[in-house]
Design an enzyme around this catalytic site. Structure first.
Site, short mmCIF file in Angstrom:
data_model
loop_
_atom_site.label_atom_id
_atom_site.label_comp_id
_atom_site.label_asym_id
_atom_site.label_seq_id
_atom_site.Cartn_x
_atom_site.Cartn_y
_atom_site.Cartn_z
N LYS A 70 -2.60 -4.08 1.96
CA LYS A 70 -1.92 -3.64 -0.08
C LYS A 70 -1.90 -5.52 0.42
O LYS A 70 -2.35 -5.81 -1.09
CB LYS A 70 -1.04 -2.95 0.13
N ASP A 106 -0.57 3.28 -7.21
CA ASP A 106 1.45 3.92 -6.41
C ASP A 106 2.30 3.92 -7.77
O ASP A 106 2.64 4.46 -8.02
CB ASP A 106 1.62 2.65 -5.51
N GLY A 131 15.46 0.20 -0.24
CA GLY A 131 14.43 -0.70 0.20
C GLY A 131 13.15 -1.30 -0.63
O GLY A 131 14.32 -0.84 -2.07
#
Length: 284
Positions: A70, A106, A131
């Site tokens: 990505k 996304d 995260g």
């Protein structure tokens, strides 16, 4: 049936054997009689440049891009959509007559599914994000664009969390939280999002936060979609909390890519049914 008029799209990743994208997209193309076909291509990191040239050479309409490509694909494209540029990652490429344009669906896929499934008002949300990787960047940047009140980032690597916080700081109040202080950060938050792989199959008994940090008035969201309901979501639901799984994000990011390639509205419900059927029958 594939003919000379069929437009090919696909997935670049490594590995890709587990992906639900081919079955989901091919079901969607068939449902509305579009002459498209979707294939998964296992592209090793050192072959990415050649694979991108192949998009032009073979006149593919576009590709999805997944781990580990990505970020690496960004400099290989001709143009990057502003949101994808801000995120620093691309998950969808569109071939416009040989010109390759990179997008990131996304974050918008996540927000679309979160709103559909929880009906929360984003401008009221104090977010704790577990995260700080690529998925976290996409989700956080898009939540910031939608005007959430605050984002608190909890990550093992403080440096990585700091980089994400700096990216967001111009558009939303942002702080980096030490993992030891995560419980305190969650105590007055309204939305908890796990963007890590903790709790993903086969490690289904793991949780990214302690169970005692969860509360009935906390919305708990997990980007994982295998298992369909992680231990985190099961625990939160048992307390009476509103929960949101990663299936909706996966389907909606795919639907947005479908729309970029075809110019048609995606049959989102059919895509959801297809993916759920696969996952419930043991697909990963």
């Amino acid at each position: 049936m594939i003919t000379s008029k069929t437009q090919l799209v696909g997935l670049f990743g490594h590995p890709v054997h587990h992906s639900q994208s081919p079955v989901m997209h091919n079901a969607a193309f068939a449902a509305i009689h579009l002459p498209f076909a979707y294939a998964a291509f296992d592209v090793a990191p050192d072959a990415l440049g050649e694979a991108v040239k192949g998009i032009r050479a073979l006149s593919l309409r576009g590709v999805n891009v997944t781990i580990p490509h990505k970020v690496a694909i960004v400099p290989l494209l001709d143009e990057i959509d502003p949101l994808a540029k801000r995120i620093g990652a691309v998950n969808t490429v569109v071939n416009e007559n040989g010109r390759l344009i990179g997008y990131n669906t996304d974050g918008n896929g996540y927000v679309r599914s979160l709103l559909e499934e929880t009906n929360i008002r984003l401008t009221n949300q104090v977010v704790v994000m577990i995260g700080a990787g690529g998925a976290a960047r996409a989700v956080a940047c898009t939540l910031a664009e939608h005007g959430v009140k605050e984002i608190r980032i909890v990550n093992r690597s403080r440096e990585k969390a700091q980089m994400l916080a700096e990216l967001l700081s111009s558009s939303v109040s942002t702080s980096v939280i030490d993992p030891q202080q995560a419980g305190e950060a969650i105590s007055d938050a309204s939305l908890l999002i796990n963007t890590t792989s903790i709790g993903m199959y086969p490690h289904v008994e793991e949780m990214p936060v302690a169970a005692e940090w969860l509360r009935p008035d906390l919305v708990v969201s997990d980007l994982i979609y295998n298992p369909l309901e992680t231990k985190l979501l099961q625990t939160a639901k048992a307390l009476g909390a509103k929960t949101h799984s990663g299936v909706g994000m996966f389907i909606n990011q795919g639907a947005l890519a479908f729309e970029l390639w075809t110019g048609r509205s995606a049959p989102t419900e059919l895509m959801r049914e297809t993916v759920l059927r696969q996952l419930q029958h043991g697909g990963t």
